[in-house]
Scaffold this active site. Structure first.
Site, PDB file in Angstrom:
ATOM      1  N   ARG A  85     -21.213  33.565  -1.099  1.00 35.82           N
ATOM      2  CA  ARG A  85     -21.004  31.986  -1.316  1.00 35.82           C
ATOM      3  C   ARG A  85     -22.007  31.461  -1.833  1.00 35.82           C
ATOM      4  NH1 ARG A  85     -17.420  31.486   3.405  1.00 35.82           N
ATOM      5  NH2 ARG A  85     -16.753  29.223   3.788  1.00 35.82           N
TER       6      ARG A  85
ATOM      7  N   ARG B 173      -4.418  23.365   9.421  1.00 36.86           N
ATOM      8  CA  ARG B 173      -4.687  24.775   9.802  1.00 36.86           C
ATOM      9  C   ARG B 173      -4.659  24.888  11.674  1.00 36.86           C
ATOM     10  NH1 ARG B 173      -9.032  28.322   6.975  1.00 36.86           N
ATOM     11  NH2 ARG B 173      -9.937  26.375   7.067  1.00 36.86           N
TER      12      ARG B 173
ATOM     13  N   ARG C  53     -17.388  20.538   3.649  1.00 38.02           N
ATOM     14  CA  ARG C  53     -17.213  21.943   3.164  1.00 38.02           C
ATOM     15  C   ARG C  53     -16.827  22.193   1.936  1.00 38.02           C
ATOM     16  NH1 ARG C  53     -13.484  24.104   7.424  1.00 38.02           N
ATOM     17  NH2 ARG C  53     -13.402  26.065   6.443  1.00 38.02           N
TER      18      ARG C  53
ATOM     19  N   ARG D 286      -9.153  24.433  14.337  1.00 37.54           N
ATOM     20  CA  ARG D 286     -10.782  25.102  14.308  1.00 37.54           C
ATOM     21  C   ARG D 286     -11.700  24.071  14.377  1.00 37.54           C
ATOM     22  NH1 ARG D 286     -11.600  29.272   9.162  1.00 37.54           N
ATOM     23  NH2 ARG D 286     -13.322  27.725   8.908  1.00 37.54           N
TER      24      ARG D 286
ATOM     25  N   LYS E  90      -7.478  32.177   1.520  1.00 34.93           N
ATOM     26  CA  LYS E  90      -8.090  33.567   1.268  1.00 34.93           C
ATOM     27  C   LYS E  90      -7.870  34.528   2.661  1.00 34.93           C
ATOM     28  CE  LYS E  90     -12.399  31.808   1.234  1.00 34.93           C
ATOM     29  NZ  LYS E  90     -11.931  30.183   1.310  1.00 34.93           N
TER      30      LYS E  90
HETATM   31  P1  ADP Z   1      -9.045  30.154   3.813  1.00 32.69           P
HETATM   32  O1  ADP Z   1      -9.205  31.562   4.410  1.00 32.69           O
HETATM   33  O2  ADP Z   1      -9.166  30.067   2.358  1.00 32.69           O
HETATM   34  O3  ADP Z   1     -10.042  28.974   4.285  1.00 32.69           O
HETATM   35  P2  ADP Z   1      -6.333  30.058   5.177  1.00 32.69           P
HETATM   36  O4  ADP Z   1      -5.925  31.432   4.803  1.00 32.69           O
HETATM   37  O5  ADP Z   1      -6.932  29.942   6.319  1.00 32.69           O
HETATM   38  O6  ADP Z   1      -7.647  29.675   4.000  1.00 32.69           O
HETATM   39  O7  ADP Z   1      -5.241  28.964   4.755  1.00 32.69           O
HETATM   40  C1  ADP Z   1      -5.684  27.541   5.128  1.00 32.69           C
HETATM   41  C2  ADP Z   1      -4.384  26.818   5.376  1.00 32.69           C
HETATM   42  O8  ADP Z   1      -3.367  26.764   4.620  1.00 32.69           O
HETATM   43  C3  ADP Z   1      -3.807  27.834   6.668  1.00 32.69           C
HETATM   44  O9  ADP Z   1      -2.902  26.857   7.713  1.00 32.69           O
HETATM   45  C4  ADP Z   1      -2.572  28.321   5.942  1.00 32.69           C
HETATM   46  O10 ADP Z   1      -1.373  28.779   6.966  1.00 32.69           O
HETATM   47  C5  ADP Z   1      -2.315  27.571   4.958  1.00 32.69           C
HETATM   48  N1  ADP Z   1      -1.817  28.270   3.728  1.00 32.69           N
HETATM   49  C6  ADP Z   1      -2.425  29.185   3.111  1.00 32.69           C
HETATM   50  N2  ADP Z   1      -1.633  29.501   1.970  1.00 32.69           N
HETATM   51  C7  ADP Z   1      -0.889  28.596   1.811  1.00 32.69           C
HETATM   52  C8  ADP Z   1       0.078  28.354   0.661  1.00 32.69           C
HETATM   53  N3  ADP Z   1       0.008  29.262  -0.344  1.00 32.69           N
HETATM   54  N4  ADP Z   1       0.995  27.258   0.751  1.00 32.69           N
HETATM   55  C9  ADP Z   1       0.717  26.295   1.905  1.00 32.69           C
HETATM   56  N5  ADP Z   1      -0.088  26.688   2.818  1.00 32.69           N
HETATM   57  C10 ADP Z   1      -0.879  27.659   2.807  1.00 32.69           C
HETATM   58  P1  AMP Z   2     -14.938  30.435   6.647  1.00 32.65           P
HETATM   59  O1  AMP Z   2     -14.103  30.969   7.903  1.00 32.65           O
HETATM   60  O2  AMP Z   2     -14.879  31.223   5.380  1.00 32.65           O
HETATM   61  O3  AMP Z   2     -14.351  29.089   6.295  1.00 32.65           O
HETATM   62  O4  AMP Z   2     -16.536  30.162   7.102  1.00 32.65           O
HETATM   63  C1  AMP Z   2     -16.717  29.309   8.312  1.00 32.65           C
HETATM   64  C2  AMP Z   2     -18.347  28.823   8.368  1.00 32.65           C
HETATM   65  O5  AMP Z   2     -18.961  29.898   8.559  1.00 32.65           O
HETATM   66  C3  AMP Z   2     -18.671  28.285   6.918  1.00 32.65           C
HETATM   67  O6  AMP Z   2     -18.439  26.819   6.933  1.00 32.65           O
HETATM   68  C4  AMP Z   2     -20.375  28.558   6.855  1.00 32.65           C
HETATM   69  O7  AMP Z   2     -21.023  27.627   8.003  1.00 32.65           O
HETATM   70  C5  AMP Z   2     -20.137  29.800   7.781  1.00 32.65           C
HETATM   71  N1  AMP Z   2     -20.295  31.042   6.517  1.00 32.65           N
HETATM   72  C6  AMP Z   2     -19.291  31.977   6.402  1.00 32.65           C
HETATM   73  N2  AMP Z   2     -19.575  32.726   5.376  1.00 32.65           N
HETATM   74  C7  AMP Z   2     -20.780  32.319   4.866  1.00 32.65           C
HETATM   75  C8  AMP Z   2     -21.411  32.659   3.749  1.00 32.65           C
HETATM   76  N3  AMP Z   2     -21.061  33.842   3.061  1.00 32.65           N
HETATM   77  N4  AMP Z   2     -22.613  32.067   3.671  1.00 32.65           N
HETATM   78  C9  AMP Z   2     -22.988  31.205   4.300  1.00 32.65           C
HETATM   79  N5  AMP Z   2     -22.420  30.638   5.383  1.00 32.65           N
HETATM   80  C10 AMP Z   2     -20.901  31.313   5.861  1.00 32.65           C
END
Ligand code: ADP
Ligand code: AMP
Length: 209
Positions: free
Chosen positions: A88, A123, A167, A156, A13
């Protein structure tokens, strides 16, 4: 344009958000980023959210809804917004409707659980500017150093495997029902997020153009 990015943790995302907000000139609102900033700054909201985030649990709905309501009222949201990580829960989606916060399109990025674990545990994020990398799929040029700003690039706190597993389970229980919720409204598109990030991006653009 008012868009929601839906998908499990590690689906891509945040990665996709950068190109989407640039193309459609809308603001990127990541509730996770907002919570992490508050935790870092030690604000009252950050102190309340931290315990939930560390365990990979959701922050209580009331806290999140108040935060988003406030953020969407700011001037820069007038041209549209991309919500990343919100709503969410069904409660959050219903609250949005009650508050009159519109959603034109929901983009559901689909990735299998076994791939998500590798995505999240690999990540790496910059402590200074928040840029996201991946140890294998998108490494920094110099290990541990952000390509964009030279900041330190780290794992992270909630990307340890045990927390990621929780998660993902929380996603299936609390967030996945939103797919049906928006399916009934007829404004959701499903995108295969397992392909290369550039391919995923093109498919999202094709769905939103
Ligand atoms: P989200 O915001 O949904 O939690 P991220 O955008 O942070 O996910 O992506 C999670 C990890 O996967 C990051 O390290 C990113 O660089 C990697 N990533 C994202 N999209 C792809 C893809 N299409 N193929 C491989 N790795 C990806
Ligand atoms: P994310 O960066 O989207 O993976 O979110 C990291 C963490 O923030 C999640 O695991 C939750 O603990 C909290 N969080 C983010 N967005 C929400 C939401 N819309 N509702 C509840 N918790 C959230």
């Amino acid at each position: 344009m008012k868009v929601v990015l839906l998908g499990p943790p590690g689906a891509g995302k945040g990665t996709q958000a950068t190109g989407i907000v640039e193309r459609y000139n809308i603001v990127h609102i990541s509730t996770g980023d907002i919570f992490r900033k508050n935790v870092k700054e030690g604000t009252p909201l950050g102190k309340q959210a931290k315990a939930y985030m560390d365990k990979g649990e959701l922050v209580p709905d009331e806290l999140v809804i108040a935060l988003v309501q406030d953020r969407l009222q700011q001037d820069d949201c007038k041209n549209g917004y991309l919500l990343d990580g919100f709503p969410r829960t069904t409660f959050q989606a219903e609250a949005m409707e009650k508050l009159g916060l519109a959603v034109d399109k929901v983009v559901d990025i689909q990735v299998a659980d076994e791939i998500l674990i590798g995505r999240a545990t690999g990540r790496r994020v910059c402590k200074k500017c928040g840029s996201t990398y991946h140890a294998t799929f998108r490494p920094t040029k110099v290990e541990g150093v952000c390509d964009e700003c030279g900041g330190e690039v780290v794992l992270r706190a909630d990307d340890e495997e045990a927390t990621v597993t929780n998660r993902i389970a929380v996603y299936h229980k609390e967030t996945a029902p939103l797919v049906d919720f928006y399916e009934k409204k007829g404004n959701i598109v499903h995108i295969n997020g397992e392909e290369d990030a550039a391919v995923v991006q093109e498919k999202i653009f094709a769905a939103l153009d």
